[in-house]
Enzyme design. Structure first.
Site, PDB file in Angstrom:
ATOM      1  CG  HIS A  85      -1.958  -1.325   0.897  1.00 13.96           C
ATOM      2  ND1 HIS A  85      -2.368  -1.833   2.233  1.00 13.96           N
ATOM      3  CD2 HIS A  85      -2.713  -1.830   0.105  1.00 13.96           C
ATOM      4  CE1 HIS A  85      -3.506  -2.681   2.106  1.00 13.96           C
ATOM      5  NE2 HIS A  85      -3.412  -2.685   0.134  1.00 13.96           N
ATOM      6  CD  GLU A  88      -0.905   0.376   4.926  1.00 12.13           C
ATOM      7  OE1 GLU A  88       0.040  -1.310   4.907  1.00 12.13           O
ATOM      8  OE2 GLU A  88      -2.206   0.255   4.748  1.00 12.13           O
ATOM      9  CG  HIS A 192       0.623  -4.249   4.718  1.00 13.96           C
ATOM     10  ND1 HIS A 192      -0.482  -4.163   3.895  1.00 13.96           N
ATOM     11  CD2 HIS A 192       0.902  -5.121   4.507  1.00 13.96           C
ATOM     12  CE1 HIS A 192      -0.077  -4.917   3.247  1.00 13.96           C
ATOM     13  NE2 HIS A 192       0.439  -5.937   3.559  1.00 13.96           N
ATOM     14  CD  GLU A 283      -1.269  -3.823   8.865  1.00 19.92           C
ATOM     15  OE1 GLU A 283      -0.310  -2.674   9.021  1.00 19.92           O
ATOM     16  OE2 GLU A 283      -2.090  -4.462   8.135  1.00 19.92           O
TER      17      GLU A 283
END
Length: 446
Positions: A85, A88, A192, A283
């Protein structure tokens, strides 16, 4: 003038001591950095592009290892993918820092040296460079998340549960799918931002046997939990499980993907189901595009986890399957009792297999056309401590009757398949050798 020269010298000295700057490098700067690293460390790096973005930017991958240009039998393939993404961005920074760390410490740091001598590490710092270039420096919003066509790349892969195998793939997704056909990746993570948690498959479900009380459980659930815990507990804060911006807490800083929220067309499920590569979604920051002043702290929080996770590529068992003529058994099915994968794990064009398993006793069945089914029980130790999974080779015997190859599920035989396949050039030496052996055998018996 003397003061100016002294300051300039001090600035260069400071830069050399601290290595790569903690800032957001644009695509041109990133490309130049990767080229410089390869030029500086040509013996342990190999730089190549796996394709281009919609806007024509190269998707650069740097390979690090003792033999970076080619696969060596028994050396597992590992990969990190960042910036899927575009907005990110912490992963993009940390993967460049990881490259700097690994190259500068090879042969001087025992851990780094053993990692690069025992595995081949592929790093794709940015899967979505177009999105990065269009991003806004914001913690929460989505400007720059998608590729140039406005598509979320982590919703565009084939999905074993959704049946969307025929839809059109974005250029960046197709590049990764083709990449997976060229290497037998064993372990992977995509990085991410927007949360701090390690998420593992499955991300999706069709309500079948895998769905258990809101948890989509894979056959290798125990291994995935081990992998997620390794990253979480090696991270300075992730294992505390604190949510971001009012989101729920995560026990031990890990979560099953579907249990967190269902996701169709995700990359980690694709890697696992079709490419035989166990992958996590990491993440790594609450803020998607944090101020540059926070980057050194994020690196220090994630550095030990990034290194510890690579070491997990040595879990379980690995080896080579050979046929009755002593040749590599290509596409032999290697199954572990009690683990019925959607697509069975198979050997690659070298006859190699890798199975990430926790320590314990396992019964492994090998099936190959024209040969007797081989079933053996082996004891698997904990490999990461010694930087090597257990090596266990299988030697097949020709069957007295004509047996067919194991029938794979239809979805496992489509173009979605990510396992490296032998092309005609690869098969020719094997076919020639086998025919020669048969001819010699005929002459001896005549």
């Amino acid at each position: 003038m003397f003061v100016f020269t002294l300051c300039l010298w001090f600035w260069f000295w400071l830069s050399s001591v601290h290595g790569l700057e903690f800032r957001y490098h644009n695509s041109v700067e990133m490309e130049q950095y990767l080229k410089d690293i390869h030029e500086t460390y040509p013996d342990i790096t190999h730089l190549h592009s796996i394709g281009q973005s919609v806007e024509g930017r190269e998707l650069w991958v740097l390979i690090l290892g003792q033999h970076p240009r080619e696969h060596r039998t028994g050396i597992p393939e590992f990969k990190y993918v960042g910036n899927m993404h575009g907005n990110e961005v912490v992963s993009r920074v940390l993967l460049l820092q990881l490259i700097d760390y690994l190259t500068s410490r090879y042969l001087s740091d025992p851990l780094v040296t053993r990692l690069l001598n025992s595995s081949r590490v592929h790093i794709l710092p940015s899967m979505n460079p177009d999105g990065f270039e269009s991003s806004a420096r914001d913690c929460i919003y989505t400007v720059g998340r998608y590729n140039k066509n406005g598509v979320d790349l982590n919703r565009n892969f084939p999905d074993a549960f959704a049946g969307n195998t025929e839809q059109e793939r974005e250029k960046e997704v197709r590049a990764v799918m083709d990449w997976l056909k060229t290497e037998s990746f064993v372990l992977s993570a995509n990085l991410h931002g927007g949360a701090v948690v390690a998420s593992y498959p499955y991300d999706n479900s069709n309500g079948g046997n895998e769905l258990q009380k809101g948890y989509s459980m894979s056959p290798d659930d125990d291994v995935f939990i081990q992998l997620a815990n390794t990253y979480s507990y090696s991270h300075s804060e992730m294992h505390n499980g604190k949510g971001c911006y009012g989101s729920p807490d995560f026990t031990n800083g890990i979560t099953n993907g579907y249990y967190w929220y269902p996701l169709q067309g995700g990359m980690q499920d694709y890697n696992y189901v079709w490419a035989q590569c166990l992958e996590l979604t990491l993440e790594i920051s609450c803020c998607k595009f944090p101020p540059e002043a926070q980057l050194p702290g994020l690196w220090e929080a994630n550095k030990p986890a990034l290194l510890a996770y690579i070491q997990q590529v040595h879990l379980g068992v690995k080896g080579v399957v050979t046929d009755s003529y002593g040749m590599p058994a290509v596409n032999a099915v290697v199954e572990v009792a009690g683990r019925r994968n959607l697509c069975p794990f198979r050997t690659d064009h070298n006859g190699e297999y890798y199975r990430l398993l926790l320590p314990g006793n396992y019964t492994i069945t090998v099936t190959y056309a024209g040969h007797n089914t081989l079933r053996q029980t082996i004891q698997v130790p904990y490999g990461p401590d010694t930087f090597s999974a257990l090596t266990h080779n299988f030697f097949l015997q020709k069957s007295d009757y004509s047996s067919k190859a194991t029938q794979l599920p239809p979805s496992c035989t489509t173009a979605n398949l990510g396992v490296p396949q032998s092309d005609s050039a690869t098969l020719l030496p094997s076919v020639f050798t086998t025919l020669t052996l048969l001819l010699l055998q005929t002459l001896l018996l005549s």
